[in-house]
Design a protein around this motif. Structure first.
Motif, PDB file in Angstrom:
ATOM      1  N   LYS A  30       0.745  -1.203   0.337  1.00  0.00           N
ATOM      2  CA  LYS A  30      -0.105  -0.335   0.251  1.00  0.00           C
ATOM      3  C   LYS A  30       0.617   0.832   0.009  1.00  0.00           C
ATOM      4  O   LYS A  30       1.163   1.983  -0.842  1.00  0.00           O
ATOM      5  N   SER A  31       2.079   1.238   1.003  1.00  0.00           N
ATOM      6  CA  SER A  31       3.231   2.406   0.860  1.00  0.00           C
ATOM      7  C   SER A  31       3.801   2.500  -1.178  1.00  0.00           C
ATOM      8  O   SER A  31       3.848   3.856  -0.870  1.00  0.00           O
ATOM      9  N   MET A  32       4.290   1.510  -1.736  1.00  0.00           N
ATOM     10  CA  MET A  32       4.917   1.444  -2.295  1.00  0.00           C
ATOM     11  C   MET A  32       3.672   1.531  -3.699  1.00  0.00           C
ATOM     12  O   MET A  32       4.324   2.720  -4.370  1.00  0.00           O
ATOM     13  N   TRP A  33       2.607   1.351  -3.610  1.00  0.00           N
ATOM     14  CA  TRP A  33       1.306   1.548  -4.783  1.00  0.00           C
ATOM     15  C   TRP A  33       0.396   2.530  -4.430  1.00  0.00           C
ATOM     16  O   TRP A  33      -0.448   2.110  -4.625  1.00  0.00           O
ATOM     17  N   ARG A  34       0.611   3.733  -3.974  1.00  0.00           N
ATOM     18  CA  ARG A  34       0.100   5.005  -3.504  1.00  0.00           C
ATOM     19  C   ARG A  34      -0.689   5.479  -5.090  1.00  0.00           C
ATOM     20  O   ARG A  34      -1.873   5.981  -4.941  1.00  0.00           O
ATOM     21  N   SER A  35       0.065   5.179  -5.554  1.00  0.00           N
ATOM     22  CA  SER A  35      -1.032   5.568  -7.243  1.00  0.00           C
ATOM     23  C   SER A  35      -2.138   5.401  -7.607  1.00  0.00           C
ATOM     24  O   SER A  35      -2.239   5.533  -8.406  1.00  0.00           O
ATOM     25  N   ILE A  36      -2.408   3.765  -6.785  1.00  0.00           N
ATOM     26  CA  ILE A  36      -3.026   3.202  -7.805  1.00  0.00           C
ATOM     27  C   ILE A  36      -4.227   2.697  -6.601  1.00  0.00           C
ATOM     28  O   ILE A  36      -4.046   3.572  -5.409  1.00  0.00           O
ATOM     29  N   GLN A  37      -5.591   2.040  -7.343  1.00  0.00           N
ATOM     30  CA  GLN A  37      -6.860   2.655  -6.714  1.00  0.00           C
ATOM     31  C   GLN A  37      -6.874   1.126  -5.597  1.00  0.00           C
ATOM     32  O   GLN A  37      -5.576   0.706  -5.350  1.00  0.00           O
ATOM     33  N   ASP A  38      -7.455   0.708  -4.984  1.00  0.00           N
ATOM     34  CA  ASP A  38      -7.549  -0.165  -4.294  1.00  0.00           C
ATOM     35  C   ASP A  38      -7.480  -1.661  -4.595  1.00  0.00           C
ATOM     36  O   ASP A  38      -7.837  -1.915  -5.701  1.00  0.00           O
ATOM     37  N   PHE A  39      -6.906  -2.236  -4.068  1.00  0.00           N
ATOM     38  CA  PHE A  39      -6.358  -3.936  -4.497  1.00  0.00           C
ATOM     39  C   PHE A  39      -6.281  -4.961  -2.885  1.00  0.00           C
ATOM     40  O   PHE A  39      -6.676  -4.456  -2.154  1.00  0.00           O
ATOM     41  N   ALA A  57      -5.831  -1.338 -15.679  1.00  0.00           N
ATOM     42  CA  ALA A  57      -4.989   0.165 -15.577  1.00  0.00           C
ATOM     43  C   ALA A  57      -4.144  -0.107 -14.755  1.00  0.00           C
ATOM     44  O   ALA A  57      -2.634   0.324 -14.567  1.00  0.00           O
ATOM     45  N   ASP A  58      -4.291  -0.385 -13.234  1.00  0.00           N
ATOM     46  CA  ASP A  58      -3.435  -0.574 -12.603  1.00  0.00           C
ATOM     47  C   ASP A  58      -2.522  -2.118 -12.522  1.00  0.00           C
ATOM     48  O   ASP A  58      -1.212  -1.494 -12.023  1.00  0.00           O
ATOM     49  N   SER A  59      -3.056  -2.706 -13.039  1.00  0.00           N
ATOM     50  CA  SER A  59      -1.831  -4.105 -13.163  1.00  0.00           C
ATOM     51  C   SER A  59      -0.912  -3.771 -14.452  1.00  0.00           C
ATOM     52  O   SER A  59       0.133  -4.340 -14.202  1.00  0.00           O
ATOM     53  N   LEU A  60      -1.490  -3.080 -15.291  1.00  0.00           N
ATOM     54  CA  LEU A  60      -0.596  -2.875 -16.202  1.00  0.00           C
ATOM     55  C   LEU A  60       0.141  -1.843 -15.600  1.00  0.00           C
ATOM     56  O   LEU A  60       1.707  -2.070 -16.118  1.00  0.00           O
ATOM     57  N   LYS A  61       0.117  -1.245 -14.746  1.00  0.00           N
ATOM     58  CA  LYS A  61       0.857  -0.433 -14.055  1.00  0.00           C
ATOM     59  C   LYS A  61       2.248  -0.630 -13.219  1.00  0.00           C
ATOM     60  O   LYS A  61       3.237  -0.330 -13.408  1.00  0.00           O
ATOM     61  N   ILE A  62       2.080  -1.824 -13.010  1.00  0.00           N
ATOM     62  CA  ILE A  62       2.588  -2.319 -11.632  1.00  0.00           C
ATOM     63  C   ILE A  62       3.717  -3.365 -12.621  1.00  0.00           C
ATOM     64  O   ILE A  62       4.281  -3.184 -12.612  1.00  0.00           O
ATOM     65  N   LEU A  63       2.701  -3.666 -13.066  1.00  0.00           N
ATOM     66  CA  LEU A  63       3.980  -4.416 -14.405  1.00  0.00           C
ATOM     67  C   LEU A  63       5.010  -3.180 -14.292  1.00  0.00           C
ATOM     68  O   LEU A  63       6.018  -4.194 -14.857  1.00  0.00           O
TER      69      LEU A  63
END
Length: 351
Positions: A30-39, A57-63
């Motif tokens: 949650k701290s590292m992925w603050r730019s995306i919505q809930d997961f 879009a969130d999954s592709l952004k993390i990849l």
């Protein structure tokens, strides 16, 4: 059977040897992925986690922002297809930004970067400026690295007529890896030869070390600077001098919606000065007594200053600037030259 959409799903493998605490993992992500919505996280066992995102879009952004790490160990990510299950997930590669050092400026180009990447893995991107130039302290490439193979420390490259050149490599965001064998899926304490020897091996014989990890504090970012000729700023308008503080200006009369009735013919007639046909020069004013007195009276009127008089002075109508200058007399040109500046040289390095 109903088919679920896997576009929002990723399978993660945490290469740490400790049992993963899901609460600690969720706080870290949650701290590292603050730019995306809930997961949502689901424990699959063996330090494997299913991640459900709110959008594709969130999954592709993390990849695209890999690599990620937890507890300083690599997090392997896998995107399953519609027909795959957890057992089909393969964690055999991870993308890294790799810095290629020691290349001469003349050899820093995309063609050479693509030739070197064949020794490292699958090339995904070459960091270049909008003009296509990639010269700098190093060449930066993004490569999908096989984590089942030792990390490459560098290579000899053919320089043509000169001796082969050794180019060294550094990896950005490099997590814990084994300094003995160079693999990313364990650290030096889990190296089999080290454990079999009872931790008696000499660490000076290690072929790897922290020097393979690139510093991320000053990552070079190419910027193109274009210089364009700009129009000169026009001079500010000339303002009338401010009266002295000792002179108290008369407040401006307010507009009266009901004007007073016209005076009768018996009232005293106020004579208005007619605008001159030409504007007298300073020398003409100083040499002509009548012009000088008229000029002084105009200045006194502007300052509301009427010496030696107790009655209201006669009103003098001052001509506007367009009246002072008849149509057939051109106005003097007092503006500064507005010749365009010469265009300066482009600061972008040329080949």
């Amino acid at each position: 059977m109903k088919v679920e959409d896997n576009s929002r799903v990723l399978v993660a493998k945490l290469f740490t040897k400790r049992r993963v605490n899901m609460e600690a993992l969720s706080r870290t992500l949650k701290s590292m992925w603050r730019s995306i919505q809930d997961f949502e996280l689901r424990d699959l066992g063996s330090n494997t986690v299913l991640i459900l995102f709110s959008s594709k879009a969130d999954s592709l952004k993390i990849l695209s922002q890999q690599p990620w790490s937890f507890d300083k160990y690599l997090i392997g990510l896998y995107k399953p297809t519609e027909e795959e299950s957890v057992e089909d997930a393969k964690f055999t590669s991870a993308p890294f930004w790799i810095q290629i050092h020691n290349l001469p400026f003349s050899r820093m180009n995309k063609a050479n970067a693509e030739a070197i990447r064949r020794l490292l893995g699958k090339l995904e991107q070459v960091d270049a400026s909008p003009t296509g130039d990639c010269r700098g302290r190093y060449v930066r490439v993004r490569v999908n690295v096989d984590i089942n193979l030792p990390l490459s420390r560098g290579h000899f490259v053919d320089m043509g007529n000169s001796e082969p050149l050794w180019i060294s490599l550094q990896y950005e965001k490099l997590p814990i890896y084994c300094y003995w064998c160079g693999l990313l899926n364990h650290d030096e304490k889990d190296y089999k030869t080290w454990t079999d020897s009872g931790s008696t091996l000499n660490k000076e014989e290690q072929q790897y070390g922290p020097w393979l990890r690139a510093s991320t504090h000053n990552i070079q970012q190419p910027q193109v600077v274009n210089t364009k000729s700009t129009q000169p700023t026009p001079p500010p308008p000339t303002h009338r001098p401010t009266p002295s503080p000792s002179v108290k200006p008369t407040p401006q009369a307010q507009h009266n919606p009901n004007p007073p009735p016209p005076q009768s013919s018996s009232d005293s007639t106020v004579t208005h000065a007619q605008p001159p046909t030409t504007t007298p020069t300073n020398m003409e004013i100083l040499s002509n007594h009548d012009l000088f007195r008229t000029h002084i009276a105009e200045i006194d009127h502007d300052l509301n200053y009427f010496p030696n008089s107790t009655s209201t002075p006669p009103r003098i109508q001052l001509a506007d600037s367009h009246i002072n200058n008849p149509k057939n007399t051109p106005l003097p040109n007092t503006s500064k030259s507005t010749a365009p500046l010469k265009e300066t040289a482009n600061l972008v390095g040329t080949p």
